[in-house]
Design a protein around this motif. Structure first.
Motif, PDB file in Angstrom:
ATOM      1  N   ARG A 150      12.484  -8.520  40.982  1.00  0.00           N
ATOM      2  CA  ARG A 150      11.860  -8.910  42.244  1.00  0.00           C
ATOM      3  C   ARG A 150      10.430  -9.386  42.018  1.00  0.00           C
ATOM      4  NH1 ARG A 150      12.971  -4.433  44.585  1.00  0.00           N
ATOM      5  NH2 ARG A 150      11.004  -3.432  45.095  1.00  0.00           N
ATOM      6  N   HIS A 151       9.766  -8.756  41.048  1.00  0.00           N
ATOM      7  CA  HIS A 151       8.359  -9.075  40.825  1.00  0.00           C
ATOM      8  C   HIS A 151       8.150 -10.021  39.640  1.00  0.00           C
ATOM      9  CE1 HIS A 151       6.710  -6.465  43.919  1.00  0.00           C
ATOM     10  NE2 HIS A 151       7.763  -5.704  43.684  1.00  0.00           N
ATOM     11  N   TRP A 152       9.202 -10.707  39.263  1.00  0.00           N
ATOM     12  CA  TRP A 152       9.097 -11.738  38.220  1.00  0.00           C
ATOM     13  C   TRP A 152       8.521 -11.220  36.904  1.00  0.00           C
ATOM     14  CZ3 TRP A 152      11.207 -16.417  39.646  1.00  0.00           C
ATOM     15  CH2 TRP A 152      11.393 -16.624  41.018  1.00  0.00           C
ATOM     16  N   HIS A 153       8.843  -9.982  36.556  1.00  0.00           N
ATOM     17  CA  HIS A 153       8.455  -9.479  35.236  1.00  0.00           C
ATOM     18  C   HIS A 153       9.483  -9.986  34.236  1.00  0.00           C
ATOM     19  CE1 HIS A 153       5.282  -6.517  36.318  1.00  0.00           C
ATOM     20  NE2 HIS A 153       5.879  -6.596  37.489  1.00  0.00           N
TER      21      HIS A 153
ATOM     22  N   TYR B 277      18.606 -11.687  43.697  1.00  0.00           N
ATOM     23  CA  TYR B 277      17.267 -12.269  43.836  1.00  0.00           C
ATOM     24  C   TYR B 277      17.192 -13.737  43.441  1.00  0.00           C
ATOM     25  CZ  TYR B 277      15.519  -7.563  44.540  1.00  0.00           C
ATOM     26  OH  TYR B 277      15.292  -6.320  45.046  1.00  0.00           O
TER      27      TYR B 277
ATOM     28  N   ARG C 162      15.804  -3.785  39.251  1.00  0.00           N
ATOM     29  CA  ARG C 162      15.637  -4.587  40.479  1.00  0.00           C
ATOM     30  C   ARG C 162      14.147  -4.849  40.756  1.00  0.00           C
ATOM     31  NH1 ARG C 162      19.699  -5.541  43.988  1.00  0.00           N
ATOM     32  NH2 ARG C 162      18.242  -5.543  45.733  1.00  0.00           N
ATOM     33  N   TYR C 163      13.333  -3.842  40.525  1.00  0.00           N
ATOM     34  CA  TYR C 163      11.895  -4.011  40.710  1.00  0.00           C
ATOM     35  C   TYR C 163      11.350  -5.112  39.796  1.00  0.00           C
ATOM     36  CZ  TYR C 163       6.902  -2.939  40.558  1.00  0.00           C
ATOM     37  OH  TYR C 163       5.531  -3.039  40.596  1.00  0.00           O
TER      38      TYR C 163
END
Lengths: 301, 301, 301, 301
Positions: free
Chosen positions: D84-87, D257, D80-81
């Motif tokens: 969320r951070h477009w990695h 997201y 999820r991280y």
């Protein structure tokens, strides 16, 4: 005749106002800008914009190789060296943007070259024009008997006439039905995104297509090749004529090393060396398959 | 001061000879051409070439959408519409080529953006200059205590001085040894492709970097972001200043929708709607994790 | 010795649990999975995952060419045909994911192959290990006197010893300083994203690198070539050994047509034909430059 | 019914022989392998191969972030991280290969996603089957009156019947003519590469399409969106159902997201903040255009 008087006037207007720039300018390419080069019966290619010239290739290479390029006497020698050794990045420093009008079945082949930017006319939003590719009789050829993907003899007499008549009347009928389905005259009118599916693949579409010189040359190598389908080859040839004027040194190297070159396998090298030593080599002794040998003999006798 | 007098003279010479072109010209970008915008202690960015302007974006979109775009009153509205709806292809119709001088550790981050053309100065062929990035004291920061990839407080006093001294003397020593290994004075001299491996990653390299506007804006969104490392952010900011002058309408849309925008998850939308309805929502009731909630509260309070 | 006992145990554990799958399986590649193939002094390559085998290439080609491929008797013949005629898309249907540990200066060269997916160990987040590439004495060579990017004679005696000593002590000192700057023992500790810039480019990094077979073979052609720098060539060779076991038919065709093949320019074809006809051709009469002629003679005598 | 008994037998045979592998296995995806998920009247999607699972995403991220990821408690939180951070790179570590049968006009939209590998059935080599997409009456909709690229009300009564009849009879006639042109019965027979241009764009084609999870999710976001054309949306939805079973954690994050998320401009953020503070904001006071405001109100009321 691909252009309306309005389009011709628009092109002349676009060409009437030179403006000063500090960028690299290719005189040869300026002469092509905006002009329509006719292709097939209703198609064209037009150069809309470009970036860089032969010097830009050299400049990029000198950034990479620094003092290492000093010993190369001139730009032509350096460009030929880069082409010979498959240095692709300096050629990527030039970019070109084309406006192309082309039949859908050609567009479907063309789009397989992925390293390009494309904006195609959308038949979801807008209505396509009544323009279809109908081949010249000289292009109406039979299926090749030796090649699954090629053409053989030109169709003759009655068969040629029947095929042409079919293509013409089918195109006309399908477009009539396209209009009939879209019409909101006394009815709701089918959505454009649906009506378009009834159109045959010889209808013309158009797009803006932008790519760099390296990828453009790769496209030209495959599509200006004699084995490419005639209908895309004529586009590749029209583009090649512009590239020749745009970056003459790079294009000359491309013609020598790519268009006019061949790749030899290890087996083919061995056969040629034996021949150079005076030996006669048969297919059986070559280690090549029959197909491979046939292709080898086409070049080397 | 990143430029030698020779380089300055070269730039002025390149800017002294405008030539006529029929291509789209961006006055704002012409003013930047060739000029060096200093970044960090020895770096710069220079615009070497560009293709297209705001009108090129609009023109490409109108090819795609045909009559469908007629109802949009003006270019600005159309550009904002395209940006808002993630239509990327019209922005790909503009291209820019930069000359960048930057520390190797910045280059290693930058190169992860794959949709670009690059010619980098090669230390296999040529010898690198004695130029290293040494941060300003104000940039010498401690490891962040809350973020594994960020910086915290600025180093103070003795520690700052010790770090600076170490960086400076190490760079000097490594370069001395680089030269000593390369030297052919009374010895064979180590190959350049080997000697370079002794250099630290704050040494400067340079490259030509060419990309289209869509991919450039993606780069800027990630690298001009406050979470990006300072040393690449200042490059992104210098580039952004050129883009603003090159395509003012596209850049304004980019600032509104991308740089200044946020993306909300379905959960975040639900929380905001409850808040708008007057409800007080806690992290526990939000369905978000603690990290997610913290980021949410940073924006929305 | 690149692996710790923990890593070896981890690999054995990963290899201990075969699971059933309905996907294509390459026995040759299964034997490589997870195992570390040592490269240089601390590096390795490991196959982490793969998709497809020789049959997948054939299957994709038969989708494209349908009944047109029926006349090719067998998979080997079809794969050789595809390779010979530069049909790249069927080879793109196979994919491989590698774990690679490699010096930074090698990684910088490697990353120039853009058509791949990469996750590199981040020195912004984490601390690098104390591992540096120190060449074997046999690899410590002088700058080539004929080639700006190559190596010549191996360094001898005192010079070799001095260079090795320099590389070793510099690496040790730089890593000591890296640790000293990071240390939070009685001080704030410099941010990792800054401290890393003091490390030399022979430090090891690691990444997951994933690409398709077509692009992998392009990588191998350039990097397993005798002109590639030794330090990347040994990686390419280690990968090639795995590919040979993974897709033996495709690899054999690749060796014949690419690794063992040559490309001839139009000029070179003309010269060879004259030679085959018994003529003796000089450089002057060949139309080739001196450099070109030298490369031609290297192959053809 | 898209499959013949022979095809069904072939699929069952392919599913009958599990083999051991040491690779990551996704049970959810194994259940889909080779099976045809019907789409539209004659189309389907089939999963032919895949690489990786949720753990592969996590594993790639942990290579990048090293110890930096230790503090994330579990795989779900990390995935999820990353989302969320477009990695994007960890999601690129998974790959999937599909066999898709689809109408040509859908294929033309689909192929605009360039970051994929494609092998399409070639009508230059082979003869297409007599299969055309004929919409269900419920899908025969009028042009939208508010959206240039959308559909409005379903066609009723006589108009619907007339459109359907036209589509059916045109398809039949065009295919009859296609066969008549190809026929070598008492004539030469037109080349396949030419005859195909008479076929309408609702004829079915098929291809192998391979892409990574990051690019697949980008495809799904655009094509499973309610604004996408119905005929491609149903393919996206069928694929999404497989992805959910393949990488359940990544897919859940994607739904939260991306599919369920919205992007707010700086202007929209400002309006929402004023609303949260109790203010009533009008379009005029929002700084947004009418179109932008309409879209804003659709989400936020």
């Amino acid at each position: 005749m691909p252009l309306t008087p309005e389009q011709t006037a628009e092109i002349e207007a676009a060409r009437a106002n030179p403006r000063p720039t500090l960028r690299a300018v290719s005189e040869g390419m300026e002469a092509h800008l905006y002009r329509a080069h006719p292709v097939l019966d209703h198609g064209f290619i037009r150069v809309i914009d470009y970036m860089g010239d032969d010097s830009a290739i050299v400049q990029a290479a000198r950034v990479s190789y620094g003092a290492g390029t000093k010993h190369v006497q001139n730009d032509e020698g350096l460009i030929r060296y880069l082409m010979r050794h498959w240095h692709s990045t300096p050629f990527e420093m030039c970019e070109v943007k084309l406006h192309v009008k082309l039949p859908v079945f050609v567009a479907r082949q063309w789009i397989r070259h992925r390293t390009a930017n494309v904006n195609e006319y959308s038949a979801r939003y807008s209505i396509l024009d009544r323009e279809f590719y109908i081949p010249e009789p000289a292009q109406l050829a039979a299926q090749s008997t030796v090649n699954n993907q090629g053409r053989g003899e030109v169709l003759t007499g009655e068969e040629s006439a029947r095929v042409l008549a079919m293509l013409k009347s089918d195109a006309a009928q399908m477009y009539d039905h396209y209009e009939a389905m879209l019409s909101q005259d006394g009815q709701q009118g089918l959505a454009r995104e649906l009506a378009r599916m009834n159109l045959p693949m010889n209808i013309y579409t158009q797009w803006y297509w932008k790519t760099d010189l390296h990828n453009l040359m790769h496209f030209l190598r495959l599509r200006a090749d004699p084995h490419a389908q005639y209908e895309i080859r004529v586009y590749a040839e029209a583009i090649a004529d512009c590239v020749r004027d745009w970056v003459p040194l790079a294009f000359a190297a491309f013609e020598d090393y790519r268009m006019g070159g061949v790749t030899l396998s290890a087996k083919a090298i061995a056969v040629l060396k034996r021949r150079l030593a005076g030996e006669t080599v048969t297919q059986e002794a070559s280690g090549m398959s029959k197909g491979e040998w046939r292709e080898f003999v086409e070049v080397w006798g």
